[in-house]
Design a protein around this motif. Structure first.
Motif, PDB file in Angstrom:
ATOM      1  N   SER A  58       1.591   8.855  17.450  1.00  0.00           N
ATOM      2  CA  SER A  58       1.523   9.857  16.634  1.00  0.00           C
ATOM      3  C   SER A  58       2.990  10.950  16.924  1.00  0.00           C
ATOM      4  N   GLY A  59       3.107  11.932  15.963  1.00  0.00           N
ATOM      5  CA  GLY A  59       3.743  13.138  16.103  1.00  0.00           C
ATOM      6  C   GLY A  59       5.334  12.561  16.257  1.00  0.00           C
ATOM      7  N   GLN A  60       5.572  11.729  15.758  1.00  0.00           N
ATOM      8  CA  GLN A  60       7.077  11.119  15.522  1.00  0.00           C
ATOM      9  C   GLN A  60       7.677  11.190  14.251  1.00  0.00           C
ATOM     10  N   PRO A  61       8.141  12.192  13.752  1.00  0.00           N
ATOM     11  CA  PRO A  61       8.374  12.258  12.244  1.00  0.00           C
ATOM     12  C   PRO A  61       9.028  11.032  11.552  1.00  0.00           C
ATOM     13  N   GLU A  62      10.173  10.570  12.584  1.00  0.00           N
ATOM     14  CA  GLU A  62      11.027   9.593  11.902  1.00  0.00           C
ATOM     15  C   GLU A  62      10.183   8.319  11.809  1.00  0.00           C
ATOM     16  N   SER A 115       6.725   8.125  11.732  1.00  0.00           N
ATOM     17  CA  SER A 115       5.795   8.188  10.606  1.00  0.00           C
ATOM     18  C   SER A 115       6.236   7.993   9.074  1.00  0.00           C
ATOM     19  N   GLN A 116       7.735   8.397   9.037  1.00  0.00           N
ATOM     20  CA  GLN A 116       8.269   8.263   7.690  1.00  0.00           C
ATOM     21  C   GLN A 116       8.510   6.543   7.590  1.00  0.00           C
ATOM     22  N   GLU A 149       5.438   5.029   6.559  1.00  0.00           N
ATOM     23  CA  GLU A 149       4.943   5.314   5.209  1.00  0.00           C
ATOM     24  C   GLU A 149       5.708   4.393   4.041  1.00  0.00           C
TER      25      GLU A 149
END
Ligand SMILES: Nc1nc2c(ncn2[C@@H]2O[C@H](COP(=O)(O)OP(=O)(O)OP(=O)(O)O)[C@@H](O)[C@H]2O)c(=O)[nH]1
Ligand SMILES: [Mg+2]
Lengths: 100, 630
Positions: free
Chosen positions: B211-215, B217-218, B221
Motif C-alpha cells: 500500500s501507499g504506492q501511488p503509481e 495503486s493507479q 485500479e
C-alpha cells in the motif's frame, strides 16, 4: 393487418409471455420446499456474493430448498451435496430459476 | 525445525489429524469454525522432529472473518515450510478451489484426502494418483478420525512440492502480466511469490507491504476497472468463478460419482430441523442436558461429600489447634471441594456438551434460533459462542472470531460472558439446586436467558446496524466416537485440574490463614457496601470477591467462611438465591476478562465489566425483593 405485421407484433409478446412464465427469476424464498432452482444472480455487493460463492452458491449452481422455518426464519438449502443455513434477508437476494 | 501447516476448509478434519499426529491437544468438533487459534505441536517425520501447526479452517484465502485472516496471515508469514492441505474428500469439488488458491502461494504442498469413509458413503470414487499427477503434488488418503492412512501421509511429506497453479482466461492473464511489470520490485520486497501478489492486487485485497504506492495503486485500479467493465463483475468474483470452473474440471477428471447411501444421518434433519417439530425437540434436548447433569451431579456429590466432611474433621482433630493446622485443613478442604463439589457436575456436563458438538447438533441450534436472534440484532451463528459459553466463557469469547461483522462480534462477546459457564453452574447446582430445589435452579437459568435477551435488545438499540445475516454450513450428522469424546472431556477438564484446582487449594489455605489471623472480619466489613444492599450476611463478602478468580471458588469459600458444609444452617433460601443470582452476572472471571481485553480491546472489555456488574446488582436487588415477597 397483414401476416407480416402480425408475426412482427405478436411474436415478441408471445416470447415475453413464455419468458415471464418460465424464466423470470424468483427470489429463493418463493421456491416451494423440495424444489430445485438454478441460481441466476446474486443481488448484492461484492462481500455477500463472495461469501456465498465460497459455499458454492454462485450463478449457475443448482440449489434445493429443503425447508423454510416459520416467522421469517432462515432457509435450509442444499448445494453440491452440502447443507447450508441462510438467513431470510440473505435468501431474498438470491434469484433462482425453478427447475422442473 | 521444519514447520508443517495443516490448512483446509472448515470441518475437514485438520484438528483431528493434528491430534492423531501430535497427541491429544486440539479441540475437534463437528461444526465449521471449531479452531480459531493457531495450535502448535511436535511430530516425527522420517525420524526427524517437525513442528505441526493446526490452523483455523478457511474457505478461501480471501479471508471472510478473523479466524480465516489468522490462517492466511500465518501462511504468508514466511514461517511455513510445508503445507498439508486437508481436504474433505466427500466435498472434493468445492475443496479443490482452496487447493488451487493455495498452489498460488508456491509453497511445497501435500494434499491429504481426508474423510475417505464419508466419500465412499456418498458414492464418490477418487483416483488419487491422477489427482497427484494433475496437481503436481503427492496425495494421501486418510480417515483421520480412525487413524487410517497417517503413516502414508507422513511418508509423503518429504516429497512435498509446489503445486501447479491454475491458468486463467486470456484477458485475466493479460491483466496479471501487465501488472507484474509494475509489481515486480515490490513483490520482491514482500518476499511473496510475484504471481500471488498480483492476483491479490487484482482481487482488490492488497497484501501487506503494497500500500501507499501511488503509481502501483493507479495501475491496479486501471487493471481492475478493465476486467470489471469487460466481465460486468468485480475481479475478485471473476477470479473465484474461474477457480471454481478449474476445480470442477479437475474433479470431473479424477472422480466418479456413483450411488449415495441414504441412512439416518440424511433423514434426521427431516425431524430435527422440521419447521414446527424442530423447536420443541430443541427445547427437550437442551432441557434434558441440564436435567441429566443435575441428576448425575447430585448423585455423585451425595456420595463424595460426606467422606470429605469426616476426613477434614479428622484431620483437624489430628493436627490439633494452631495456625499451621488451620492452614493445612484449609488447603485440604480446597482439594476435596474440587473432587466433591466441582467434578460431579463438571464431568457429566462436559461429556454431554461434547456429545452434542460431535453429533453436529450445535449449528442446527444456530439455524433454529436464527429468527429469534434477529430480535436482538444478531443472527444464528452467534448461538455457537453462546452454547460454548455454557462450558467456559474463554472459548466462547474466542469463538466470536467466526463472526464476519465487528459489531456482531462485540455484542456477542458481551452477551456470551453472561451465559453461566460450568463454574457458575456449580454454584447454581451446589447451592440453589441442592438447598432450594431443582425448580429454583432452573428458574435462575430462565431468568438468565431473559436478562441476556433484554441486554441484547438494549445493545441492539445502542449499537444499531445489521450484519450480512446468517450464512452457515450445516455439516452432516456424525456418529460420535467414545474415545474422542473422552479425550475432549479430559482436554477441557485439564484446565480445571491444572489451573483452577491449585487456585482452589491455594486460596482455601490463604483464606484459612486470614481467618486464623483474625483479618477476615475487617475485609468483610469493607465489603459491606456489596453485601448489605443484597441482604447477605457479611461473611459472604470475601467469597464473592474470590469468585473473580474462578466463579466456582465463591461457593467453596462460602463453606469455609461459615465453617460448615451445611449452608442451610447459615443462609436462608432467599439469600442463597440472591447470592447465586449475583454470582451469575457480576464481572467475568479474570481469565475471561483477559480474553475480552485481547479480542475487543481494553476499553470495550472495561465497558463489559461495568455493564455486567451493574446488571448483577440490579438482579441481586430484584431477587431480594422477590424472595422477600415469597
Ligand atoms: N467420518 C469421518 N469423520 C472425521 C474424519 N476426520 C475428522 N472427522 C470428524 O469431523 C469433524 C470435524 O473435525 P475437526 O478436526 O474439528 O475439523 P477441523 O478441520 O479442525 O475444523 P475447523 O477447526 O472448524 O476448521 C469431527 O467431528 C471429527 O470427528 C474422517 O476421516 N472421517
Ligand atoms: Mg480445527
Amino acid at each position: 393487418m397483414g401476416r407480416g405485421s402480425l408475426v412482427r407484433e405478436a411474436f415478441p409478446v408471445i416470447i415475453r409471455l413464455i419468458m415471464n412464465f418460465d424464466f423470470e427469476p424468483l427470489p429463493l424464498p418463493s421456491l416451494p420446499p423440495g424444489r430445485t432452482g438454478q441460481v441466476v444472480r446474486i443481488q448484492g455487493g461484492r462481500g455477500l456474493t463472495l461469501r456465498l460463492a465460497r459455499l458454492g452458491i454462485r450463478p449457475g449452481a443448482r440449489i434445493r430448498l429443503i425447508s423454510a422455518s416459520p416467522f421469517s426464519g432462515p432457509l435450509l438449502v442444499e448445494v453440491d451435496g452440502v447443507r447450508v443455513a441462510l438467513g431470510r434477508g440473505v435468501t431474498r437476494r438470491i434469484l433462482v430459476r425453478p427447475l422442473p | 525445525m521444519r514447520v508443517i501447516a495443516l490448512v483446509g476448509q472448515p470441518n475437514s478434519g485438520k484438528s483431528t489429524l493434528f491430534n492423531a499426529l501430535t497427541g491429544y491437544r486440539a479441540v475437534a468438533s463437528n461444526f465449521p469454525g471449531t479452531t480459531v487459534e493457531l495450535l502448535r505441536g511436535k511430530a516425527l517425520v522420517g525420524g526427524r522432529p517437525v513442528e505441526v501447526v493446526d490452523l483455523p479452517g478457511t474457505y478461501s484465502l480471501l479471508a471472510g472473518d478473523r479466524a480465516e485472516e489468522l490462517s492466511r496471515d500465518f501462511l504468508i508469514s514466511g514461517e511455513v515450510d510445508v503445507v498439508v492441505n486437508v481436504v474433505d474428500a466427500s466435498l472434493l469439488s468445492r475443496s479443490l478451489e482452496l487447493t488451487l488458491e493455495l498452489s498460488e502461494l508456491g509453497l511445497p504442498m501435500v494434499v491429504c484426502l481426508n474423510m475417505m469413509d464419508e466419500a465412499e458413503h456418498k458414492g464418490i470414487k477418487i483416483d488419487a494418483e491422477k489427482l497427484s499427477d494433475l496437481l503436481g503434488v503427492p496425495v494421501a488418503e486418510t480417515v483421520a478420525a480412525r487413524g487410517i492412512g497417517l503413516a502414508k501421509l507422513l511418508s509423503l511429506i518429504p516429497q512435498a512440492r509446489p503445486a501447479r497453479p491454475p491458468r486463467y482466461s486470456a484477458d485475466v492473464e493479460r491483466a496479471l502480466a501487465q501488472l507484474s511489470e509494475v509489481v515486480a520490485p515490490i513483490a520482491k520486497a514482500t518476499g511473496l511469490p510475484p504471481r500471488y501478489v498480483v492476483i491479490r492486487l487484482l482481487a482488490g485485497d492488497p497484501p501487506p507491504g503494497t500500500s501507499g504506492q501511488p503509481e502501483l495503486s493507479q495501475a491496479v485500479e486501471e487493471a481492475r476497472e478493465k476486467i470489471a467493465s469487460a466481465r460486468g463483475e468485480d475481479p475478485a468474483l471473476v477470479l473465484s468463478a474461474e477457480r471454481h470452473a478449474a476445480a470442477v474440471s479437475l474433479f470431473e477428471q479424477v472422480a466418479e460419482v456413483g450411488h449415495a447411501q441414504v441412512g439416518w444421518r440424511e433423514r434426521a434433519d427431516d425431524i430435527l430441523m422440521h419447521p414446527l417439530l424442530g423447536y420443541p425437540i430443541m427445547v427437550l434436548v437442551l432441557f434434558g442436558l441440564f436435567w441429566a447433569v443435575f441428576k448425575v451431579g447430585g448423585i455423585l456429590e451425595g456420595l463424595l461429600l460426606p467422606p470429605l466432611e469426616e476426613l477434614s474433621q479428622g484431620l483437624g482433630a489430628l493436627l490439633g489447634q494452631g495456625l499451621f493446622s488451620q492452614v493445612v485443613v484449609g488447603a485440604f478442604q480446597g482439594l476435596w471441594a474440587g473432587v466433591a463439589i466441582v467434578l460431579p457436575y463438571l464431568v457429566p456436563f462436559l461429556f454431554l456438551l461434547a456429545l452434542l458438538e460431535d453429533v453436529g447438533y450445535l449449528p442446527r441450534v444456530g439455524y433454529l434460533m436464527d429468527a429469534l436472534m434477529h430480535r436482538i440484532g444478531l443472527h444464528g451463528k452467534s448461538v455457537i459462542p453462546f452454547l460454548l459459553g455454557y462450558g467456559c466463557s474463554v472459548p466462547a469469547v474466542l469463538a466470536t472470531r467466526i463472526l464476519e461483522d465487528e459489531r456482531d462480534r462485540l455484542v456477542t462477546a458481551a452477551l456470551a460472558v453472561m451465559v453461566p459457564c460450568a463454574g457458575r453452574a456449580i454454584v447454581v447446582f451446589g447451592l440453589v439446586g441442592r438447598y432450594v430445589g431443582p425448580l429454583a435452579a432452573f428458574g435462575l437459568y430462565v431468568l438468565n436467558l431473559v436478562v441476556i435477551a433484554l441486554s441484547g435488545w438494549l445493545l441492539a438499540r445502542l449499537l444499531p446496524g445489521t450484519g450480512p445475516g446468517l450464512i452457515m454450513e450445516i455439516p452432516p450428522y456424525r456418529r460420535p466416537n467414545l474415545r474422542t469424546l473422552l479425550g475432549k472431556v479430559w482436554l477441557r477438564l485439564k484446565d480445571f485440574v491444572v489451573v483452577a484446582w491449585p487456585l482452589l487449594i491455594g486460596t482455601s489455605a490463604l483464606f484459612a490463614l486470614l481467618q486464623a489471623l483474625g483479618w477476615s472480619p475487617a475485609l468483610n466489613n469493607g465489603l459491606r457496601f456489596l453485601t448489605w444492599p443484597l441482604g447477605l450476611p457479611k461473611e459472604a463478602g470475601v467469597p464473592l470477591v474470590f469468585g473473580i478468580l474462578r466463579k466456582e471458588l465463591s461457593l467453596v469459600m462460602l463453606t469455609q467462611a461459615f465453617g460448615t458444609a451445611d449452608l442451610s444452617s447459615v443462609l436462608s433460601q432467599g439469600q442463597m438465591v440472591v447470592f447465586t443470582g449475583f454470582v451469575l452476572f457480576y464481572m467475568p472471571c479474570l481469565a475471561t476478562l483477559a480474553a475480552l481485553g485481547r479480542e475487543l480491546g481494553p476499553r470495550r472489555a472495561g465497558l463489559v465489566l461495568l455493564g455486567t456488574t451493574g446488571v448483577a446488582l440490579l438482579i441481586g436487588l430484584f431477587l431480594r425483593g422477590i424472595s422477600a415477597l415469597a
